[in-house]
Write a protein that holds these residues in place. Structure first.
Motif, PDB file in Angstrom:
ATOM      1  N   GLY A  85     -10.856   4.014  11.919  1.00 55.97           N
ATOM      2  CA  GLY A  85     -11.656   5.204  12.203  1.00 55.97           C
ATOM      3  C   GLY A  85     -12.381   5.768  10.993  1.00 55.97           C
ATOM      4  O   GLY A  85     -13.330   6.533  11.134  1.00 55.97           O
ATOM      5  N   LYS A  86     -11.961   5.389   9.798  1.00 54.73           N
ATOM      6  CA  LYS A  86     -12.613   5.849   8.571  1.00 54.73           C
ATOM      7  C   LYS A  86     -13.693   4.884   8.096  1.00 54.73           C
ATOM      8  O   LYS A  86     -14.324   5.104   7.072  1.00 54.73           O
ATOM      9  CB  LYS A  86     -11.569   6.030   7.463  1.00 54.73           C
ATOM     10  N   GLY A  87     -13.877   3.792   8.831  1.00 57.49           N
ATOM     11  CA  GLY A  87     -14.896   2.823   8.476  1.00 57.49           C
ATOM     12  C   GLY A  87     -14.434   1.744   7.513  1.00 57.49           C
ATOM     13  O   GLY A  87     -15.241   0.974   7.013  1.00 57.49           O
ATOM     14  N   ASN A  88     -13.127   1.676   7.264  1.00 58.04           N
ATOM     15  CA  ASN A  88     -12.585   0.668   6.349  1.00 58.04           C
ATOM     16  C   ASN A  88     -12.175  -0.586   7.113  1.00 58.04           C
ATOM     17  O   ASN A  88     -11.580  -0.492   8.188  1.00 58.04           O
ATOM     18  CB  ASN A  88     -11.363   1.215   5.611  1.00 58.04           C
ATOM     19  N   ILE A  89     -12.476  -1.740   6.554  1.00 60.98           N
ATOM     20  CA  ILE A  89     -12.044  -2.997   7.149  1.00 60.98           C
ATOM     21  C   ILE A  89     -10.546  -3.139   6.893  1.00 60.98           C
ATOM     22  O   ILE A  89     -10.098  -3.095   5.759  1.00 60.98           O
ATOM     23  CB  ILE A  89     -12.816  -4.192   6.565  1.00 60.98           C
ATOM     24  N   THR A  90      -9.790  -3.285   7.981  1.00 59.19           N
ATOM     25  CA  THR A  90      -8.335  -3.401   7.858  1.00 59.19           C
ATOM     26  C   THR A  90      -7.833  -4.816   8.136  1.00 59.19           C
ATOM     27  O   THR A  90      -6.687  -5.134   7.841  1.00 59.19           O
ATOM     28  CB  THR A  90      -7.617  -2.421   8.801  1.00 59.19           C
ATOM     29  N   TRP A  91      -8.683  -5.640   8.722  1.00 61.87           N
ATOM     30  CA  TRP A  91      -8.285  -7.015   9.047  1.00 61.87           C
ATOM     31  C   TRP A  91      -9.537  -7.833   9.301  1.00 61.87           C
ATOM     32  O   TRP A  91     -10.528  -7.330   9.823  1.00 61.87           O
ATOM     33  CB  TRP A  91      -7.380  -7.018  10.273  1.00 61.87           C
ATOM     34  N   ARG A  92      -9.481  -9.106   8.948  1.00 59.96           N
ATOM     35  CA  ARG A  92     -10.603 -10.025   9.172  1.00 59.96           C
ATOM     36  C   ARG A  92     -10.046 -11.377   9.579  1.00 59.96           C
ATOM     37  O   ARG A  92      -9.090 -11.871   8.984  1.00 59.96           O
ATOM     38  CB  ARG A  92     -11.412 -10.149   7.879  1.00 59.96           C
ATOM     39  N   GLY A  93     -10.654 -11.962  10.591  1.00 58.20           N
ATOM     40  CA  GLY A  93     -10.281 -13.302  11.022  1.00 58.20           C
ATOM     41  C   GLY A  93     -11.529 -14.131  11.242  1.00 58.20           C
ATOM     42  O   GLY A  93     -12.580 -13.607  11.580  1.00 58.20           O
ATOM     43  N   THR A  94     -11.410 -15.431  11.048  1.00 58.60           N
ATOM     44  CA  THR A  94     -12.535 -16.334  11.266  1.00 58.60           C
ATOM     45  C   THR A  94     -12.049 -17.512  12.090  1.00 58.60           C
ATOM     46  O   THR A  94     -10.969 -18.029  11.862  1.00 58.60           O
ATOM     47  CB  THR A  94     -13.102 -16.838   9.934  1.00 58.60           C
ATOM     48  N   GLY A  95     -12.864 -17.911  13.040  1.00 62.60           N
ATOM     49  CA  GLY A  95     -12.537 -19.049  13.879  1.00 62.60           C
ATOM     50  C   GLY A  95     -11.694 -18.640  15.072  1.00 62.60           C
ATOM     51  O   GLY A  95     -11.370 -17.472  15.264  1.00 62.60           O
ATOM     52  N   PHE A  96     -11.365 -19.625  15.876  1.00 59.64           N
ATOM     53  CA  PHE A  96     -10.534 -19.379  17.045  1.00 59.64           C
ATOM     54  C   PHE A  96      -9.939 -20.687  17.522  1.00 59.64           C
ATOM     55  O   PHE A  96     -10.617 -21.709  17.580  1.00 59.64           O
ATOM     56  CB  PHE A  96     -11.327 -18.765  18.202  1.00 59.64           C
ATOM     57  N   SER A  97      -8.668 -20.644  17.866  1.00 61.10           N
ATOM     58  CA  SER A  97      -8.026 -21.713  18.622  1.00 61.10           C
ATOM     59  C   SER A  97      -6.881 -21.064  19.393  1.00 61.10           C
ATOM     60  O   SER A  97      -6.268 -20.110  18.908  1.00 61.10           O
ATOM     61  CB  SER A  97      -7.510 -22.847  17.731  1.00 61.10           C
ATOM     62  N   VAL A  98      -6.628 -21.551  20.578  1.00 57.34           N
ATOM     63  CA  VAL A  98      -5.576 -20.970  21.403  1.00 57.34           C
ATOM     64  C   VAL A  98      -4.235 -21.081  20.694  1.00 57.34           C
ATOM     65  O   VAL A  98      -3.433 -20.156  20.697  1.00 57.34           O
ATOM     66  CB  VAL A  98      -5.534 -21.630  22.800  1.00 57.34           C
ATOM     67  N   GLN A  99      -3.998 -22.200  20.035  1.00 61.85           N
ATOM     68  CA  GLN A  99      -2.759 -22.391  19.281  1.00 61.85           C
ATOM     69  C   GLN A  99      -3.026 -22.064  17.815  1.00 61.85           C
ATOM     70  O   GLN A  99      -3.731 -22.792  17.145  1.00 61.85           O
ATOM     71  CB  GLN A  99      -2.246 -23.839  19.368  1.00 61.85           C
ATOM     72  N   GLY A 100      -2.473 -20.960  17.360  1.00 61.52           N
ATOM     73  CA  GLY A 100      -2.504 -20.659  15.937  1.00 61.52           C
ATOM     74  C   GLY A 100      -3.523 -19.650  15.473  1.00 61.52           C
ATOM     75  O   GLY A 100      -3.221 -18.823  14.654  1.00 61.52           O
ATOM     76  N   ALA A 101      -4.732 -19.698  15.948  1.00 65.69           N
ATOM     77  CA  ALA A 101      -5.767 -18.783  15.467  1.00 65.69           C
ATOM     78  C   ALA A 101      -6.328 -17.943  16.605  1.00 65.69           C
ATOM     79  O   ALA A 101      -7.528 -17.820  16.778  1.00 65.69           O
ATOM     80  CB  ALA A 101      -6.874 -19.557  14.767  1.00 65.69           C
ATOM     81  N   ASN A 102      -5.439 -17.381  17.417  1.00 61.49           N
ATOM     82  CA  ASN A 102      -5.840 -16.523  18.528  1.00 61.49           C
ATOM     83  C   ASN A 102      -5.420 -15.094  18.193  1.00 61.49           C
ATOM     84  O   ASN A 102      -4.291 -14.696  18.451  1.00 61.49           O
ATOM     85  CB  ASN A 102      -5.204 -16.983  19.834  1.00 61.49           C
TER      86      ASN A 102
END
Length: 112
Positions: A85-102
């Motif tokens: 809510g303060k405009g700060n990035i709290t988490w970032r993810g890149t890519g997608f896979s059902v197993q592991g990167a979901n």
């Protein structure tokens, strides 16, 4: 939450049903889709999205998605960025896979 999405990205297509389910299950989380290109195709993909999921667009600036992509230093699609809510990035993810990167699995996103 910002989701950098491309209509032609196969990982984005794989992510789509999980993202939509997540948005429906978490109506208090604002989800913004940023498309660096092919905005019309992206709008079709998200035609049945819940009200808390919106597509970033600017009728006066057709490059708005590309500018956001660069401003947030997204390295590719899909990229997921959680902004508090303060405009700060709290988490970032890149890519997608059902197993592991979901990131949309229960308990994966640091929403608190």
């Amino acid at each position: 939450m910002l989701i950098f999405h491309a209509a032609t990205c196969h990982f984005c297509a794989d992510e789509l049903p999980h993202l939509l389910a997540y948005a429906r299950a978490n109506p208090k989380v604002a989800v913004w889709i940023v498309a660096p290109s092919d905005l019309d195709a992206v709008k079709k993909q998200f035609a049945d999205a819940p009200n808390n999921l919106r597509i970033v667009e600017d009728a006066a600036d057709k490059d708005a998605g590309t500018k956001q992509f660069n401003a947030y230093r997204a390295e590719g699609t899909p990229t997921q960025i959680l902004v508090n809510g303060k405009g700060n990035i709290t988490w970032r993810g890149t890519g997608f896979s059902v197993q592991g990167a979901n990131p949309f699995e229960a308990g994966k996103l640091p929403l608190e």
